[in-house]
Design an enzyme around this catalytic site. Sequence first.
Site, short mmCIF file in Angstrom:
data_model
loop_
_atom_site.label_atom_id
_atom_site.label_comp_id
_atom_site.label_asym_id
_atom_site.label_seq_id
_atom_site.Cartn_x
_atom_site.Cartn_y
_atom_site.Cartn_z
N GLY A 54 9.72 37.60 62.94
CA GLY A 54 11.16 37.04 63.61
C GLY A 54 11.31 38.41 62.35
O GLY A 54 13.01 37.86 63.39
N CYS A 55 10.71 39.37 62.96
CA CYS A 55 12.08 40.21 62.30
C CYS A 55 12.01 41.38 63.14
O CYS A 55 10.60 42.11 63.51
CB CYS A 55 11.73 40.81 60.98
N GLN A 56 13.14 42.34 64.52
CA GLN A 56 13.31 43.35 64.51
C GLN A 56 12.47 44.48 63.76
O GLN A 56 11.81 45.12 64.44
CB GLN A 56 14.32 43.64 64.45
N SER A 57 12.80 44.41 62.82
CA SER A 57 11.88 45.70 62.20
C SER A 57 10.34 45.11 60.99
O SER A 57 9.93 44.06 61.37
CB SER A 57 12.66 46.44 60.82
#
Lengths: 148, 414
Positions: A54-57
Amino acid sequence: MGKVNTIQDTENEIVEEFGLFDSWDDKYEYIIDLGKRLPPLDDKYKVDENKVRGCQSTVWLHADYKDGYIYFSADSDAVIVKGLISMLIRVLTNHTPDEILNAKLEFIDRIGMTKHLAQTRSNGLLSMVKQMKNFALAYKLKMESNGN
Amino acid sequence: MATIEEVQPAIDIVSVRKQFPILERLVKGKPLVYLDNAATTQKPQSVIDALTSYYSGYNANIHRGIHTLAEEATAAFEATRDAVQQFINAATREEIIFTRGTTEGINLVAATWGRQNVGKGDEVIISGMEHHSNIVPWQILCEEKGAILKVIPVNEAGELQMDVFHSLLNSKTKIVAIVHASNALGTINPIKEIVAAAHNAGAVVLVDGAQSTVHMDIDVQNLDCDFFALSAHKLYGPTGVGVLYGKKHILESMPPYMGGGEMIKEVTFEKTTYNDLPYKYEAGTPNIADVIAFKAAMDFMESIGKENIARHEQVLLNYATEELQKINGLKIIGQSKHKTGVISFVIDNIHPQDIGILLDNQGIAVRTGHHCTQPLMSRFCIPGTTRASFAVYSTIDEVNALVAGLHKVVKMLS
């Protein structure tokens, strides 16, 4: 061991620190600084099962359990996210699974972070919290089954 | 380099911007600099008005009712079909099918034409710069049919390796599904050359026009493509509406996609006969309000002139390219000579997400991440890029704000 400070104490400290900043530029500079100073995570913990979804990074989160207390360490390829994890670790590390599971973590709202970060990134932050609580729950269940 | 003076004659930027109410708002206390137009464009007042006047004046279900409201709504809905036909120069109005967007258009073709025509051992060609929505439907099809997915590679400049494409074509190739303009890089692909070669090999061609239609004049007859899919929200129209164009004889030969109301002629429990084009592919009550408002978006573009819009965006692109390259450690990903108003870049040792957050804090909206093109990002060995994309209302001042914003970001992070 365990800390003298409760989770709530540390949350209050962070809210107070953020109160010193006039602008979000300053807040971000502080978060970036925290991110840069986060102790590095051992490469052996940078594995798929430690990745936070769920994180872009890319975010890795690792938890150690010792004498009833959980110790977190983490890393990310993005520095602001690292700063955010650094704050979460500061609040939650060196506490018992129960304390971590019961933590309300209102400081995230109180410093304006949920409102300021775009929803998608805010979700990334919530994913990290969720994963930290999952570690706590896993250790709690493990200890309970060992105890029986 | 183009100067500001050269921009002005193309369009009256002040009057254009006045038509977009959202551009007046503040973000984080600063004037909004909206440079995420490849994700979705903002809407002019005329589009917003078309939505409200439909709901407040003549909301009714279309095609079936005999009453006045139904007739007015039907006329407005069908007027958009005529406008689309002209907008992309389709031969007939029956070739214009309303969908929810480009993604649905591609899935429709894969599920109907694809299932009917692609068999075991057959080949489907896509490219290395496709959006996930032009990859996954074909993977699903190939998996189901035992067909093979072939990929045209992308060179260092972010262009298709056309020599490889030509060598991939053979008698087993059934369809080539290709993006017209890359959402992540801006590259404009040589569709006419691709179509001619594919037809020569006996294959049909689907063009993903999600990113191209807003930036250039589309003529599907001139391109000679067999299918062309687009989304209204990327060309100043409402979300939830798209168009699938298909050549009439191909659409007629295809099986239906979804069953339901509107798409039938006669239903008995023994047998159903299907409606004529385009209704055969428009089962159920369509997105009436947004289809009607889509016409206002096309009218808006025509009122400015597609060529003027393209010229304006090219000036901004050239100016931004020059200015961004002056930033230390910045590398533009996608350096084709033929690009839409999209500029994608990475900066040494800085994660795109950090750039996005810190630009947002300055009121500047860009897109960061993999842009739903993960294979393309892998090709360039990067986790993602920061992408600025321009529209008719974008200005030189906004490019300057982006450049100043990036200087600040680099300073904060270093």
